[in-house]
Design a protein around this motif. Sequence first.
Motif, PDB file in Angstrom:
ATOM      1  N   ALA A 232      16.438  -6.543  22.987  1.00 18.20           N
ATOM      2  CA  ALA A 232      16.825  -6.596  20.845  1.00 18.20           C
ATOM      3  C   ALA A 232      16.094  -5.971  20.249  1.00 18.20           C
ATOM      4  O   ALA A 232      15.140  -6.096  20.928  1.00 18.20           O
ATOM      5  CB  ALA A 232      17.777  -7.813  20.955  1.00 18.20           C
ATOM      6  N   LEU A 233      16.829  -5.215  19.084  1.00 20.06           N
ATOM      7  CA  LEU A 233      15.736  -4.654  18.571  1.00 20.06           C
ATOM      8  C   LEU A 233      15.225  -5.925  17.088  1.00 20.06           C
ATOM      9  O   LEU A 233      16.755  -5.876  16.435  1.00 20.06           O
ATOM     10  CB  LEU A 233      15.489  -3.775  17.644  1.00 20.06           C
ATOM     11  CG  LEU A 233      15.420  -2.481  18.936  1.00 20.06           C
ATOM     12  CD1 LEU A 233      16.276  -1.273  19.470  1.00 20.06           C
ATOM     13  CD2 LEU A 233      13.812  -2.556  20.375  1.00 20.06           C
ATOM     14  N   VAL A 234      13.985  -5.838  16.527  1.00 19.89           N
ATOM     15  CA  VAL A 234      14.050  -6.878  15.724  1.00 19.89           C
ATOM     16  C   VAL A 234      14.006  -5.605  14.159  1.00 19.89           C
ATOM     17  O   VAL A 234      12.325  -5.707  14.516  1.00 19.89           O
ATOM     18  CB  VAL A 234      13.969  -8.318  15.309  1.00 19.89           C
ATOM     19  CG1 VAL A 234      13.788  -9.064  14.077  1.00 19.89           C
ATOM     20  CG2 VAL A 234      15.454  -8.946  16.349  1.00 19.89           C
TER      21      VAL A 234
ATOM     22  N   PRO B 294      20.472  -3.231  21.078  1.00 13.34           N
ATOM     23  CA  PRO B 294      21.642  -3.506  19.488  1.00 13.34           C
ATOM     24  C   PRO B 294      19.919  -3.729  18.429  1.00 13.34           C
ATOM     25  O   PRO B 294      19.184  -4.522  19.031  1.00 13.34           O
ATOM     26  CB  PRO B 294      22.351  -4.793  19.851  1.00 13.34           C
ATOM     27  CG  PRO B 294      21.444  -5.105  20.957  1.00 13.34           C
ATOM     28  CD  PRO B 294      20.776  -3.930  21.969  1.00 13.34           C
ATOM     29  N   VAL B 295      20.365  -3.801  17.170  1.00 11.61           N
ATOM     30  CA  VAL B 295      18.882  -3.518  16.009  1.00 11.61           C
ATOM     31  C   VAL B 295      19.811  -4.696  14.567  1.00 11.61           C
ATOM     32  O   VAL B 295      20.815  -4.924  14.948  1.00 11.61           O
ATOM     33  CB  VAL B 295      18.852  -2.051  15.027  1.00 11.61           C
ATOM     34  CG1 VAL B 295      17.861  -2.282  14.279  1.00 11.61           C
ATOM     35  CG2 VAL B 295      18.717  -1.680  16.311  1.00 11.61           C
ATOM     36  N   PHE B 296      18.874  -5.592  15.288  1.00  9.58           N
ATOM     37  CA  PHE B 296      18.761  -6.803  14.221  1.00  9.58           C
ATOM     38  C   PHE B 296      17.894  -6.592  12.851  1.00  9.58           C
ATOM     39  O   PHE B 296      17.065  -6.559  13.078  1.00  9.58           O
ATOM     40  CB  PHE B 296      18.845  -8.587  15.114  1.00  9.58           C
ATOM     41  CG  PHE B 296      19.240  -8.043  16.598  1.00  9.58           C
ATOM     42  CD1 PHE B 296      21.033  -9.486  15.823  1.00  9.58           C
ATOM     43  CD2 PHE B 296      19.159  -7.712  16.952  1.00  9.58           C
ATOM     44  CE1 PHE B 296      21.493  -9.876  17.025  1.00  9.58           C
ATOM     45  CE2 PHE B 296      20.410  -7.861  18.658  1.00  9.58           C
ATOM     46  CZ  PHE B 296      21.200  -8.670  17.721  1.00  9.58           C
ATOM     47  N   ALA B 297      18.443  -7.035  11.848  1.00 11.72           N
ATOM     48  CA  ALA B 297      17.678  -6.931  10.540  1.00 11.72           C
ATOM     49  C   ALA B 297      18.669  -8.589   9.940  1.00 11.72           C
ATOM     50  O   ALA B 297      19.679  -8.181   9.360  1.00 11.72           O
ATOM     51  CB  ALA B 297      17.584  -5.802  10.182  1.00 11.72           C
ATOM     52  N   PRO B 298      18.181  -9.139   9.071  1.00 14.12           N
ATOM     53  CA  PRO B 298      18.545  -9.768   7.079  1.00 14.12           C
ATOM     54  C   PRO B 298      19.392  -9.133   6.710  1.00 14.12           C
ATOM     55  O   PRO B 298      20.208  -9.197   5.945  1.00 14.12           O
ATOM     56  CB  PRO B 298      17.783 -10.881   7.265  1.00 14.12           C
ATOM     57  CG  PRO B 298      16.761 -11.155   8.750  1.00 14.12           C
ATOM     58  CD  PRO B 298      16.768  -9.509   8.992  1.00 14.12           C
ATOM     59  N   LEU B 299      18.328  -7.374   6.620  1.00 13.00           N
ATOM     60  CA  LEU B 299      19.331  -6.743   5.086  1.00 13.00           C
ATOM     61  C   LEU B 299      19.312  -5.726   5.441  1.00 13.00           C
ATOM     62  O   LEU B 299      17.953  -5.068   6.403  1.00 13.00           O
ATOM     63  CB  LEU B 299      17.948  -7.346   4.033  1.00 13.00           C
ATOM     64  CG  LEU B 299      18.053  -8.265   3.322  1.00 13.00           C
ATOM     65  CD1 LEU B 299      16.122  -8.227   2.564  1.00 13.00           C
ATOM     66  CD2 LEU B 299      18.660  -8.674   3.001  1.00 13.00           C
ATOM     67  N   ALA B 300      19.846  -4.603   4.835  1.00  9.96           N
ATOM     68  CA  ALA B 300      19.658  -3.907   5.667  1.00  9.96           C
ATOM     69  C   ALA B 300      21.017  -2.545   5.084  1.00  9.96           C
ATOM     70  O   ALA B 300      22.147  -3.018   4.576  1.00  9.96           O
ATOM     71  CB  ALA B 300      20.719  -3.153   7.488  1.00  9.96           C
ATOM     72  N   THR B 301      20.514  -1.467   3.793  1.00  5.04           N
ATOM     73  CA  THR B 301      21.511  -1.085   3.435  1.00  5.04           C
ATOM     74  C   THR B 301      22.635   0.267   4.693  1.00  5.04           C
ATOM     75  O   THR B 301      21.624   0.431   4.986  1.00  5.04           O
ATOM     76  CB  THR B 301      21.230  -0.538   1.623  1.00  5.04           C
ATOM     77  OG1 THR B 301      19.493   0.759   2.535  1.00  5.04           O
ATOM     78  CG2 THR B 301      19.924  -1.606   1.297  1.00  5.04           C
ATOM     79  N   PRO B 302      23.192   0.811   3.679  1.00  5.43           N
ATOM     80  CA  PRO B 302      24.092   1.957   4.097  1.00  5.43           C
ATOM     81  C   PRO B 302      23.843   3.316   4.585  1.00  5.43           C
ATOM     82  O   PRO B 302      22.749   3.500   5.478  1.00  5.43           O
ATOM     83  CB  PRO B 302      25.240   1.686   3.885  1.00  5.43           C
ATOM     84  CG  PRO B 302      25.844   0.964   3.183  1.00  5.43           C
ATOM     85  CD  PRO B 302      24.300   0.153   2.834  1.00  5.43           C
ATOM     86  N   ASP B 303      22.552   3.508   3.543  1.00  6.91           N
ATOM     87  CA  ASP B 303      21.972   4.856   3.376  1.00  6.91           C
ATOM     88  C   ASP B 303      20.956   5.028   4.233  1.00  6.91           C
ATOM     89  O   ASP B 303      20.625   5.747   4.433  1.00  6.91           O
ATOM     90  CB  ASP B 303      21.368   4.910   1.756  1.00  6.91           C
ATOM     91  CG  ASP B 303      22.449   4.967   1.097  1.00  6.91           C
ATOM     92  OD1 ASP B 303      23.392   5.501   1.597  1.00  6.91           O
ATOM     93  OD2 ASP B 303      22.030   4.732  -0.594  1.00  6.91           O
ATOM     94  N   CYS B 304      20.582   3.820   4.361  1.00  5.77           N
ATOM     95  CA  CYS B 304      18.813   3.285   4.431  1.00  5.77           C
ATOM     96  C   CYS B 304      18.942   2.939   6.815  1.00  5.77           C
ATOM     97  O   CYS B 304      18.897   4.115   7.730  1.00  5.77           O
ATOM     98  CB  CYS B 304      17.910   2.213   4.868  1.00  5.77           C
ATOM     99  SG  CYS B 304      15.934   2.247   6.185  1.00  5.77           S
TER     100      CYS B 304
END
Length: 383
Positions: free
Chosen positions: A7-9, A34-44
Motif C-alpha cells: 500500500a502507498l500512502v 492502491p494509493v491512500f491520501a486524506p486529500l486529493a484533487t482530480p487534477d493532481c
Amino acid sequence: MTAPRIALVHERFTEYGGSEAVVAEFMKTWPGSPVFAPLATPDCVGLVRAAATPDDGSTAADHRFHTSVLNRAHDLIGRRSHAPLLPLVPAALRRLPLADRFDTVVVSHHAFATQAVFATEAPVVAYVHSPARWAWDPAFRAREAGGRAGRAALTALGGLARRGELRAAPRLARVVANSQAVADRVRDWWGLPATVVHPPVRIDRFAPDTAATREDFFLVAGRLVPYKRADLAIRAARQAGCRLIVLGEGRFRAQLEAIAGPETTFLGAAPDEVLLDTYRRCRALLMPGVEDFGIVPVEAMACGTPVLAVGAGGAVDTVLPGISGEHVEFGDDDAVVAEFARAMRDFDDDAYDAKTIRAHAESYSPSSFRRRMSEVVAKTMNS
C-alpha cells in the motif's frame, strides 16, 4: 511466488511537485498498488497517473486512489485551500482503511504521513522528504509564516506535527531519507537511523545541446517562496553587477521584485521547453536556499550546466565542487550574498565539462531510484 501486497500512502494530492513525482515512481515500482491520501484533487491525481506511465510507453497499471471523509469537506469548501484542514490530516491518516490487508505500507512523508503506522499492523517504510522543518526549526518557521496570525497558526500546527512524528517514529520498520541532510535531521529530531535514497529526477527530459550557446546570465528557477531564498541571489546579482534571470511564480514574487535591480529579469512560470532552453543557455544555476534535496539543480546538471549552491542541505550530496559546480559557504544572509556575488564575478566558464556534469546527473535517474527502493522494501519484508 505471490507478489507482495504493497500500500502507498501520501499526505495529500493537492498540487503536483517533487514528492508527488516520488509517489508516481512508487506506482511504477509496485504496479497496481492502491494509493491512500486524506486529500486529493482530480487534477493532481491525473498528473500523478500520467507520471506513473511506464518508461517504455506501455499502459500504466491501474492504481485505485482512496481518500477520507476529509476530502468531502475539501470539496464542500470548493477546494480553495487545503490549509484549514491540515490540523485534521493526522487523525484522517490514522483512520485509513489499511488494517491487515497488506504486507508492507510505504509512506511518503512531509509532516504527517507517518501517522499511517497507527492504521496497520504491517511494517511501514517511511520515505522522508524531510521531518517537518517548519515544526522543528523556529527560524525556518518564521520565514514561512505570514504575519502574526500566520505565525500563531504555524506554531500550533508545528506542535501537532512534532508530537505526531515522535509518537510514530518508534513504530516505523525503516526510514529512508532523500538526502544526507534529511538523514541527519531524522537522527537529530527522531533519534532514528535512516538509509539515503535520492529522489528520482526525470533527466531524460533534460540533456545538453552542443549547438546551444552559453549567454552572459545566471539563473534562479523554481517556486518563489521564502525558503527557496531567491532574495539572496537577487541581492548577490546586484552586488556583483551580473545578469540574473528568475524563472518561476509564487507568493514571494512581489517582495523579490521590490528588491531587484535592473540586472534581474523575472520571466514568470515557464513550460519545460523554456526551462530546458534556459538551462542550456545560462552560465550557471544559482541555488541559494537550503533544500531537502533539490531537483532543479540536478535538472540543470543533466543539461551540462554547473550549479553554484549554498553548501548545506541536499546540495552537499548533489553538487560536486570542481566537477558539477561549487559550494558557497553557508552563513548569515549578508555573508551568503557576498559569497555568491564573489562566485558570480569570478566564475570561470571553462572550468567545467558539460559531459562530465551530465554523467554525474545520470546517477539520479528514476530507474536507479526504483531499484534501490525495491531493495529496501524487500529487505524490510524479509527481516
